[in-house]
Design an enzyme around this catalytic site. Structure first.
Site, PDB file in Angstrom:
ATOM      1  N   THR A 164     -41.801 -43.732  43.592  1.00 24.75           N
ATOM      2  CA  THR A 164     -42.338 -44.638  44.608  1.00 24.75           C
ATOM      3  C   THR A 164     -43.149 -43.749  45.517  1.00 24.75           C
ATOM      4  O   THR A 164     -42.934 -42.541  45.534  1.00 24.75           O
ATOM      5  CB  THR A 164     -41.165 -45.227  45.443  1.00 24.75           C
ATOM      6  OG1 THR A 164     -40.454 -46.153  44.647  1.00 24.75           O
ATOM      7  CG2 THR A 164     -41.617 -45.905  46.719  1.00 24.75           C
ATOM      8  N   ARG A 192     -36.641 -58.518  39.389  1.00 31.67           N
ATOM      9  CA  ARG A 192     -35.810 -57.634  40.227  1.00 31.67           C
ATOM     10  C   ARG A 192     -36.656 -57.067  41.369  1.00 31.67           C
ATOM     11  O   ARG A 192     -37.776 -56.625  41.181  1.00 31.67           O
ATOM     12  CB  ARG A 192     -35.242 -56.503  39.382  1.00 31.67           C
ATOM     13  CG  ARG A 192     -34.450 -55.447  40.164  1.00 31.67           C
ATOM     14  CD  ARG A 192     -35.303 -54.245  40.517  1.00 31.67           C
ATOM     15  NE  ARG A 192     -34.529 -53.143  41.072  1.00 31.67           N
ATOM     16  CZ  ARG A 192     -35.078 -52.068  41.627  1.00 31.67           C
ATOM     17  NH1 ARG A 192     -36.387 -51.966  41.724  1.00 31.67           N
ATOM     18  NH2 ARG A 192     -34.334 -51.101  42.099  1.00 31.67           N
ATOM     19  N   VAL A 193     -36.118 -57.116  42.577  1.00 31.80           N
ATOM     20  CA  VAL A 193     -36.798 -56.549  43.742  1.00 31.80           C
ATOM     21  C   VAL A 193     -35.969 -55.377  44.234  1.00 31.80           C
ATOM     22  O   VAL A 193     -34.753 -55.497  44.397  1.00 31.80           O
ATOM     23  CB  VAL A 193     -36.965 -57.610  44.853  1.00 31.80           C
ATOM     24  CG1 VAL A 193     -37.546 -56.988  46.114  1.00 31.80           C
ATOM     25  CG2 VAL A 193     -37.848 -58.753  44.363  1.00 31.80           C
ATOM     26  N   ASP A 195     -35.706 -51.819  46.979  1.00 32.31           N
ATOM     27  CA  ASP A 195     -35.664 -51.612  48.425  1.00 32.31           C
ATOM     28  C   ASP A 195     -37.059 -51.540  49.050  1.00 32.31           C
ATOM     29  O   ASP A 195     -37.249 -51.877  50.220  1.00 32.31           O
ATOM     30  CB  ASP A 195     -34.902 -50.318  48.747  1.00 32.31           C
ATOM     31  CG  ASP A 195     -35.509 -49.102  48.040  1.00 32.31           C
ATOM     32  OD1 ASP A 195     -36.059 -49.277  46.926  1.00 32.31           O
ATOM     33  OD2 ASP A 195     -35.438 -47.993  48.581  1.00 32.31           O
ATOM     34  N   THR A 215     -37.458 -43.452  48.611  1.00 25.52           N
ATOM     35  CA  THR A 215     -37.688 -43.589  47.173  1.00 25.52           C
ATOM     36  C   THR A 215     -36.326 -43.411  46.513  1.00 25.52           C
ATOM     37  O   THR A 215     -35.369 -42.997  47.160  1.00 25.52           O
ATOM     38  CB  THR A 215     -38.642 -42.515  46.619  1.00 25.52           C
ATOM     39  OG1 THR A 215     -37.953 -41.269  46.570  1.00 25.52           O
ATOM     40  CG2 THR A 215     -39.879 -42.363  47.469  1.00 25.52           C
ATOM     41  N   GLY A 218     -33.115 -48.074  44.335  1.00 20.70           N
ATOM     42  CA  GLY A 218     -33.233 -49.046  45.425  1.00 20.70           C
ATOM     43  C   GLY A 218     -31.964 -49.803  45.732  1.00 20.70           C
ATOM     44  O   GLY A 218     -31.717 -50.162  46.882  1.00 20.70           O
TER      45      GLY A 218
END
Ligand code: ASP
Length: 245
Positions: A164, A192-193, A195, A215, A218
């Protein structure tokens, strides 16, 4: 001053360059991470990012603006290369903070963003390798020869890639802003989501105190909202390192 995760050297260089010319910290960090989103060789962010388990790239991003304490985010957005720019527009041009999936794509298109295929051949090949090595109980096989008797035995351990970019900056007026953008956990379940687009988890800033972003895995951060906790620990007087630990 700008700071980012390890993959963001070009992002902080760009952000500091813009800040020296008087840019607002948020404009500077978004311009910085756009370089990484556009880069097919960074397979954890934007174009060329690792896809979900169906082979489709889904991106998460968020921004937070210190002087106004406003924020914007998109999650699970497909076909748009620079989700950080869309997140900034959610903040500036809507009365919402987070827009997901199909709605996020439509919001981006309404603002003139062009849909493009984000799956590069390199990311597709890695995804295929993961799929082929996932199980000996399905019909997907890794490449092998007719002499290989035990396909299960030759399955290489597959690797769940993470990565990330987060970038925080303080500008010449002393204002603080930050951004986080990602393709999320490689081969995640569609929808899926992580952080990254969650304000307080993937990023947070308070103009009086500082900023933090994350990063890595999550799910661990979603249950701790670490970014807002770090900023609050710094408010109480802890050093950045102590606050993070
Ligand atoms: N934090 C990101 C997520 O869980 C992935 C990462 O940073 O590797 O979606």
């Amino acid at each position: 001053i700008a700071i980012s995760s390890a993959n963001g050297i070009r992002a902080v260089t760009k952000a500091v360059e813009l800040i020296r010319f008087g840019a607002d910290a948020l404009d500077a960090v978004v311009a910085g991470v756009n370089i990484i989103e556009d880069d097919p060789n960074d397979m954890t962010v934007g174009y060329g990012g690792f896809p979900n388990e169906d082979g489709v790239v889904e991106l998460d991003a968020a921004v937070m603006h210190g002087p106004t304490h406003r924020a914007g985010a998109v999650a699970s957005i497909r076909n748009i290369k620079n989700p950080s720019k869309v997140a900034k527009l959610v903040m500036e041009r809507s009365d919402h903070v987070l827009i997901v999936g199909e709605g996020a794509l439509r919001f981006a298109k309404a603002h003139g963003f062009i849909e493009e295929n984000l799956l590069t051949d390199r990311a597709r090949a890695e995804w295929l390798k993961w799929k082929e090595n996932l199980s000996t109980k399905d019909d997907w096989l890794p490449s092998h020869t007719a002499d290989d008797k035990d396909i299960g035995g030759i399955l290489a351990p597959y690797h769940r890639n993470t990565g990330t970019i987060h970038c925080s900056a303080i500008d010449l007026k002393g204002n603080i802003s930050c951004v986080t953008t990602t393709s999320g956990l490689a081969y995640k379940i569609p929808g899926r989501v992580g952080d990254s687009p969650i304000i307080g988890a993937g990023l947070y800033c308070d103009n009086e105190v500082g900023a933090a972003g994350s990063t890595g895995r999550g799910e661990a951060n979603l249950v701790n909202c670490s970014s807002v906790m770090i900023v609050e620990y710094m408010r109480q007087g802890k050093s950045p390192e102590q606050a993070c630990l």
